[in-house]
Design a protein around this motif. Structure first.
Motif, PDB file in Angstrom:
ATOM      1  N   PRO A  62       0.817  -1.211   0.000  1.00 16.29           N
ATOM      2  CA  PRO A  62       0.000   0.000   0.000  1.00 16.29           C
ATOM      3  C   PRO A  62       0.854   1.265   0.000  1.00 16.29           C
ATOM      4  O   PRO A  62       1.819   1.378   0.760  1.00 16.29           O
ATOM      5  N   GLY A  63       0.487   2.191  -0.855  1.00 16.05           N
ATOM      6  CA  GLY A  63       1.235   3.427  -0.973  1.00 16.05           C
ATOM      7  C   GLY A  63       2.261   3.399  -2.085  1.00 16.05           C
ATOM      8  O   GLY A  63       2.733   4.432  -2.535  1.00 16.05           O
ATOM      9  N   HIS A  64       2.599   2.214  -2.566  1.00 15.48           N
ATOM     10  CA  HIS A  64       3.557   2.078  -3.659  1.00 15.48           C
ATOM     11  C   HIS A  64       2.837   2.309  -4.978  1.00 15.48           C
ATOM     12  O   HIS A  64       1.643   2.036  -5.103  1.00 15.48           O
ATOM     13  N   THR A  65       3.548   2.800  -5.996  1.00 17.83           N
ATOM     14  CA  THR A  65       2.905   3.093  -7.281  1.00 17.83           C
ATOM     15  C   THR A  65       2.299   1.857  -7.924  1.00 17.83           C
ATOM     16  O   THR A  65       1.334   1.958  -8.681  1.00 17.83           O
ATOM     17  N   SER A  66       2.844   0.676  -7.628  1.00 20.63           N
ATOM     18  CA  SER A  66       2.301  -0.540  -8.230  1.00 20.63           C
ATOM     19  C   SER A  66       0.906  -0.862  -7.705  1.00 20.63           C
ATOM     20  O   SER A  66       0.225  -1.733  -8.238  1.00 20.63           O
ATOM     21  N   GLU A  67       0.457  -0.144  -6.660  1.00 20.45           N
ATOM     22  CA  GLU A  67      -0.899  -0.338  -6.160  1.00 20.45           C
ATOM     23  C   GLU A  67      -1.930   0.005  -7.231  1.00 20.45           C
ATOM     24  O   GLU A  67      -3.071  -0.448  -7.176  1.00 20.45           O
ATOM     25  N   ASN A  68      -1.530   0.799  -8.209  1.00 17.48           N
ATOM     26  CA  ASN A  68      -2.438   1.143  -9.303  1.00 17.48           C
ATOM     27  C   ASN A  68      -2.657  -0.012 -10.271  1.00 17.48           C
ATOM     28  O   ASN A  68      -3.605   0.024 -11.061  1.00 17.48           O
ATOM     29  N   PHE A  69      -1.779  -1.009 -10.223  1.00 13.59           N
ATOM     30  CA  PHE A  69      -1.899  -2.135 -11.155  1.00 13.59           C
ATOM     31  C   PHE A  69      -3.237  -2.862 -10.997  1.00 13.59           C
ATOM     32  O   PHE A  69      -3.984  -3.020 -11.980  1.00 13.59           O
ATOM     33  N   PRO A  70      -3.614  -3.307  -9.786  1.00  9.80           N
ATOM     34  CA  PRO A  70      -4.933  -3.949  -9.659  1.00  9.80           C
ATOM     35  C   PRO A  70      -6.088  -2.977  -9.885  1.00  9.80           C
ATOM     36  O   PRO A  70      -7.172  -3.390 -10.305  1.00  9.80           O
ATOM     37  N   LYS A  71      -5.874  -1.685  -9.659  1.00 12.30           N
ATOM     38  CA  LYS A  71      -6.935  -0.718  -9.914  1.00 12.30           C
ATOM     39  C   LYS A  71      -7.179  -0.561 -11.418  1.00 12.30           C
ATOM     40  O   LYS A  71      -8.315  -0.334 -11.846  1.00 12.30           O
ATOM     41  N   ALA A  72      -6.124  -0.688 -12.200  1.00 18.89           N
ATOM     42  CA  ALA A  72      -6.294  -0.665 -13.657  1.00 18.89           C
ATOM     43  C   ALA A  72      -7.086  -1.882 -14.114  1.00 18.89           C
ATOM     44  O   ALA A  72      -7.890  -1.800 -15.058  1.00 18.89           O
ATOM     45  N   GLN A  73      -6.869  -3.015 -13.441  1.00 18.76           N
ATOM     46  CA  GLN A  73      -7.674  -4.208 -13.725  1.00 18.76           C
ATOM     47  C   GLN A  73      -9.112  -3.965 -13.292  1.00 18.76           C
ATOM     48  O   GLN A  73     -10.061  -4.340 -14.003  1.00 18.76           O
ATOM     49  N   ALA A  74      -9.279  -3.334 -12.151  1.00 22.21           N
ATOM     50  CA  ALA A  74     -10.621  -3.109 -11.613  1.00 22.21           C
ATOM     51  C   ALA A  74     -11.447  -2.184 -12.502  1.00 22.21           C
ATOM     52  O   ALA A  74     -12.655  -2.401 -12.664  1.00 22.21           O
ATOM     53  N   ILE A  75     -10.829  -1.162 -13.093  1.00 16.08           N
ATOM     54  CA  ILE A  75     -11.607  -0.266 -13.962  1.00 16.08           C
ATOM     55  C   ILE A  75     -12.050  -1.012 -15.218  1.00 16.08           C
ATOM     56  O   ILE A  75     -13.117  -0.735 -15.767  1.00 16.08           O
ATOM     57  N   LYS A  76     -11.259  -1.981 -15.665  1.00 13.98           N
ATOM     58  CA  LYS A  76     -11.698  -2.833 -16.771  1.00 13.98           C
ATOM     59  C   LYS A  76     -12.896  -3.676 -16.331  1.00 13.98           C
ATOM     60  O   LYS A  76     -13.906  -3.765 -17.038  1.00 13.98           O
ATOM     61  N   ASP A  77     -12.779  -4.300 -15.164  1.00 14.77           N
ATOM     62  CA  ASP A  77     -13.860  -5.150 -14.657  1.00 14.77           C
ATOM     63  C   ASP A  77     -15.141  -4.347 -14.462  1.00 14.77           C
ATOM     64  O   ASP A  77     -16.231  -4.776 -14.849  1.00 14.77           O
ATOM     65  N   ALA A  78     -15.006  -3.170 -13.856  1.00 11.11           N
ATOM     66  CA  ALA A  78     -16.176  -2.327 -13.593  1.00 11.11           C
ATOM     67  C   ALA A  78     -16.838  -1.889 -14.898  1.00 11.11           C
ATOM     68  O   ALA A  78     -18.076  -1.864 -15.004  1.00 11.11           O
ATOM     69  N   THR A  79     -16.025  -1.558 -15.890  1.00 13.39           N
ATOM     70  CA  THR A  79     -16.575  -1.099 -17.168  1.00 13.39           C
ATOM     71  C   THR A  79     -17.264  -2.235 -17.908  1.00 13.39           C
ATOM     72  O   THR A  79     -18.361  -2.054 -18.461  1.00 13.39           O
ATOM     73  N   MET A  80     -16.662  -3.421 -17.910  1.00  9.46           N
ATOM     74  CA  MET A  80     -17.302  -4.555 -18.573  1.00  9.46           C
ATOM     75  C   MET A  80     -18.624  -4.888 -17.898  1.00  9.46           C
ATOM     76  O   MET A  80     -19.629  -5.169 -18.568  1.00  9.46           O
ATOM     77  N   ALA A  81     -18.655  -4.850 -16.559  1.00  4.31           N
ATOM     78  CA  ALA A  81     -19.908  -5.098 -15.840  1.00  4.31           C
ATOM     79  C   ALA A  81     -20.952  -4.040 -16.186  1.00  4.31           C
ATOM     80  O   ALA A  81     -22.136  -4.359 -16.371  1.00  4.31           O
ATOM     81  N   TRP A  82     -20.526  -2.791 -16.288  1.00  2.00           N
ATOM     82  CA  TRP A  82     -21.445  -1.701 -16.582  1.00  2.00           C
ATOM     83  C   TRP A  82     -22.119  -1.882 -17.942  1.00  2.00           C
ATOM     84  O   TRP A  82     -23.337  -1.727 -18.071  1.00  2.00           O
ATOM     85  N   PHE A  83     -21.328  -2.248 -18.944  1.00  2.00           N
ATOM     86  CA  PHE A  83     -21.915  -2.383 -20.277  1.00  2.00           C
ATOM     87  C   PHE A  83     -22.734  -3.667 -20.435  1.00  2.00           C
ATOM     88  O   PHE A  83     -23.657  -3.698 -21.254  1.00  2.00           O
ATOM     89  N   ILE A  84     -22.423  -4.685 -19.656  1.00  2.05           N
ATOM     90  CA  ILE A  84     -23.315  -5.849 -19.618  1.00  2.05           C
ATOM     91  C   ILE A  84     -24.656  -5.426 -19.017  1.00  2.05           C
ATOM     92  O   ILE A  84     -25.730  -5.713 -19.563  1.00  2.05           O
ATOM     93  N   HIS A  85     -24.584  -4.725 -17.909  1.00  5.55           N
ATOM     94  CA  HIS A  85     -25.791  -4.225 -17.237  1.00  5.55           C
ATOM     95  C   HIS A  85     -26.622  -3.335 -18.171  1.00  5.55           C
ATOM     96  O   HIS A  85     -27.849  -3.477 -18.271  1.00  5.55           O
ATOM     97  N   GLN A  86     -25.968  -2.443 -18.884  1.00 11.45           N
ATOM     98  CA  GLN A  86     -26.648  -1.497 -19.758  1.00 11.45           C
ATOM     99  C   GLN A  86     -27.318  -2.173 -20.960  1.00 11.45           C
ATOM    100  O   GLN A  86     -28.300  -1.659 -21.499  1.00 11.45           O
ATOM    101  N   ASN A  87     -26.781  -3.301 -21.365  1.00 10.25           N
ATOM    102  CA  ASN A  87     -27.242  -3.931 -22.605  1.00 10.25           C
ATOM    103  C   ASN A  87     -28.019  -5.228 -22.395  1.00 10.25           C
ATOM    104  O   ASN A  87     -28.376  -5.889 -23.367  1.00 10.25           O
ATOM    105  N   LEU A  88     -28.291  -5.577 -21.157  1.00 11.35           N
ATOM    106  CA  LEU A  88     -29.082  -6.768 -20.865  1.00 11.35           C
ATOM    107  C   LEU A  88     -30.498  -6.351 -20.479  1.00 11.35           C
ATOM    108  O   LEU A  88     -30.720  -5.790 -19.403  1.00 11.35           O
ATOM    109  N   LYS A  89     -31.434  -6.606 -21.375  1.00  8.62           N
ATOM    110  CA  LYS A  89     -32.829  -6.251 -21.137  1.00  8.62           C
ATOM    111  C   LYS A  89     -33.611  -7.478 -20.662  1.00  8.62           C
ATOM    112  O   LYS A  89     -33.158  -8.614 -20.786  1.00  8.62           O
ATOM    113  N   SER A  90     -34.777  -7.220 -20.148  1.00 14.61           N
ATOM    114  CA  SER A  90     -35.640  -8.297 -19.669  1.00 14.61           C
ATOM    115  C   SER A  90     -35.918  -9.304 -20.786  1.00 14.61           C
ATOM    116  O   SER A  90     -36.231  -8.925 -21.917  1.00 14.61           O
ATOM    117  N   GLY A  91     -35.770 -10.583 -20.463  1.00 10.20           N
ATOM    118  CA  GLY A  91     -36.036 -11.640 -21.432  1.00 10.20           C
ATOM    119  C   GLY A  91     -34.847 -11.994 -22.299  1.00 10.20           C
ATOM    120  O   GLY A  91     -34.929 -12.925 -23.115  1.00 10.20           O
TER     121      GLY A  91
END
Length: 289
Positions: free
Chosen positions: A193-222
């Motif tokens: 914690p506090g080291h610059t490499s801490e951003n490495f998993p956060k860069a992964q997380a923004i990918k994960d969050a974005t992929m989840a967001w667009f799945i959510h946005q594009n999945l309609k009922s049925g």
């Protein structure tokens, strides 16, 4: 007595044959029991969202992705929606134009940023969607903005204009540094914690969050959504799934993980529970790139 000896001989021959066989893959359930592909199909057909976690250079992953997509289409028809990590959100328009035959293949290749293995591994899925007139969602954050997070932290995304933020999950991004997947990434980087490499998993997380967001946005009922991504993005029901459950806790999700192992006839203990289904392929399997 003769029948008993004959039966024992047959059993021995079958056992020797099985041991000497060279299966290209073996499929397991999350408990480590071998199952047939039919079992995966039956389970996937009941899901709202199916995550197929692949090894990007593994031909077995890509072949079974296409096979499973075809099976889901048989039951869901036009209500099946495809999505993939391999397409970035700012390329959605180009992808849509190709699927609607508004641009040809050569124009598509120069309009959309395609992965090096597009021809062998991803194109069959895109062509399937085009043939069946299915939607294909570009779910990933544009790579340059994930790189911004790695270099300068998540806060750097706040400086982006609104039309760019439309290609990213809504900010501020939720983030749990205690999720094992992210902790392991930090450990691999030798960071604390506090080291610059801490951003490495956060860069992964923004990918994960974005992929989840667009799945959510594009999945309609049925509808039913099948998503293709590197297996680490959905292993252990973390990554994309953690974010998607925050948005849509009611969804029925089925996950598939892919692993390579020297001996695929027995699932390693540490791989049990990795996903609802674990696709084990020989580690010396031919690579696509």
């Amino acid at each position: 007595m003769f029948k008993r000896i004959s039966f024992l001989c047959l059993a021995f021959v079958l056992l020797v044959s099985f041991k000497s066989d060279k299966p290209a893959y073996i499929l397991y359930n999350k408990y480590g029991k071998q199952v047939k592909f039919k079992k995966l199909i039956e389970s996937a057909k009941k899901a709202d969202v199916v995550f197929f976690g692949e090894l990007h250079n593994n031909p077995i992953s890509h072949w079974l992705q296409l096979e499973l997509t075809n099976e889901l289409f048989k039951s869901s028809g036009p209500n099946l929606v495809l999505g993939a990590e391999m397409f970035e959100a700012d390329n959605q328009e180009g992808l849509d134009q190709f699927l609607r035959s508004e641009i040809d293949k050569e124009t598509f290749k120069t309009t959309v940023r395609l992965w090096p293995n597009y021809k062998t591994d991803i194109e069959p899925l895109v062509e399937f969607a085009k043939e069946k007139q299915l939607r294909f969602v570009a779910t990933n954050i544009p790579r340059r903005y994930a790189s911004m997070v790695y270099r300068n932290g998540v806060g750097s995304l706040d400086t982006l204009p609104d039309h760019v933020k439309a290609w990213i999950a809504p900010l501020p991004m939720a983030y749990d540094p205690e999720l094992p997947g992210y902790k392991n990434m930090l450990s691999m980087m030798g960071g604390t914690p506090g080291h610059t490499s801490e951003n490495f998993p956060k860069a992964q997380a923004i990918k994960d969050a974005t992929m989840a967001w667009f799945i959510h946005q594009n999945l309609k009922s049925g509808q039913q959504f099948i998503h293709f991504n590197g297996t680490y993005h959905s292993d252990n029901y973390e990554g994309i799934i953690w974010y998607l459950r925050r948005l849509r806790p009611e969804l029925h999700i089925v996950t598939i993980a892919t692993i390579e192992n020297e001996n695929i006839r027995k699932l390693p203990e540490d791989k049990k529970g990795l996903a609802d289904f674990i696709l084990a392929v020989p580690e010396n399997m031919t690579k696509t790139h």
